[in-house]
Structure formats: structure tokens, C-alpha cells
Scaffold this motif. Sequence first.
Motif, short mmCIF file in Angstrom:
data_model
loop_
_atom_site.label_atom_id
_atom_site.label_comp_id
_atom_site.label_asym_id
_atom_site.label_seq_id
_atom_site.Cartn_x
_atom_site.Cartn_y
_atom_site.Cartn_z
N GLU A 133 29.82 -47.19 -43.23
CA GLU A 133 29.72 -47.40 -44.68
C GLU A 133 30.90 -48.19 -45.22
N THR A 180 30.42 -51.84 -44.34
CA THR A 180 29.45 -52.44 -45.26
C THR A 180 30.10 -52.72 -46.61
N THR A 181 30.83 -51.76 -47.13
CA THR A 181 31.48 -51.92 -48.42
C THR A 181 32.49 -53.07 -48.41
N HIS A 204 35.08 -43.58 -47.40
CA HIS A 204 33.81 -42.98 -46.95
C HIS A 204 34.03 -41.93 -45.86
#
Length: 156
Positions: free
Chosen positions: A42, A45-46, A105
Motif C-alpha cells: 500500500e 502504491t501511495t 500503512h
Amino acid sequence: MKKKIVLRSLLGFPLGLAMGYMITIIISLVFADGYYSPCVPELTTTMGSEINAVLFQAFLCAILGSGFGAASVIWEMEDWGLVKQTGIYFSSVSVIMMPIAFVTHWMEHSLKGILSYFGIFFIIFAAIWVIQYAIAKRNVKKMNDVLYKKMYGRDE
């Protein structure tokens, strides 16, 4: 006191970075089936790429180390009781830890995830606190025993 806070913060920076790196190695050994997993997907991706995610996480781990280092001076406030020291230290490191854990995350982005992460953080904090307290108590007993022997020339 300010000088001590700055020095511990500076020392905490590389220690936080090293600890963060060690944690990624341990997590990779346990969960990544022989691969190195430098951060959670995550975060990649961020951040748009794995290298950006790793750099960001490394920086935040170093900041975390600085924060814990700076907060450690709380334990030297001799005019504060243990309950006050513990409460202020726990509050201080929670204010540092929780936003970093959220942004990286390390926790699920839900109320359940936040509460779970905080619960785990609290349990680890409490376990370390109890161990440190027991060690300190044992050391005080040893010092008292030595003083007793010196004062009275015999064992209790």
C-alpha cells in the motif's frame, strides 16, 4: 536539558533507521517466502514506486528514532513520579508513533486497524516497561545490599 534532548534526538536518528531496516528484514524472513519486502504494498502504491516508498519509510523510521530518543529524557525528570513519567512518555511516543504508522500503512486504515495497532503498541510498551521496572528494582536491591554490607559489615 535542551542539549540532552538534541543529542539524544541526533543519536536516535540513525538508531531509528537501523531498527526500521532490521524490522523489514525480520518481517521478510517470517512472511515473504524468501524475498525481501522493504515496505507494505500500500505504501508503494501511495508513493508511486518502491524506491520512493522505501526512502519515505526510512526517513520516517529515522524521525521515529529521533522522537523516541528525545522523549527518553522524561525518565530523568527526578521531581516527577513514575506514573507521571510513564504517562507523559507514553503520550509523547504515541503522538510520534501513531501518525507515522498510519502514513506508512503499518496499520489498516480503519477504526478497527487503528485500535488494533494502538492495542499492540500499548501491550509492547507495557511489556517493555514491566521488564525495565523489574531490572531497575533488582539493581536497586543489589545496591542496597552492597551498602548494607559496607555499613554493617555483614549480610542481612
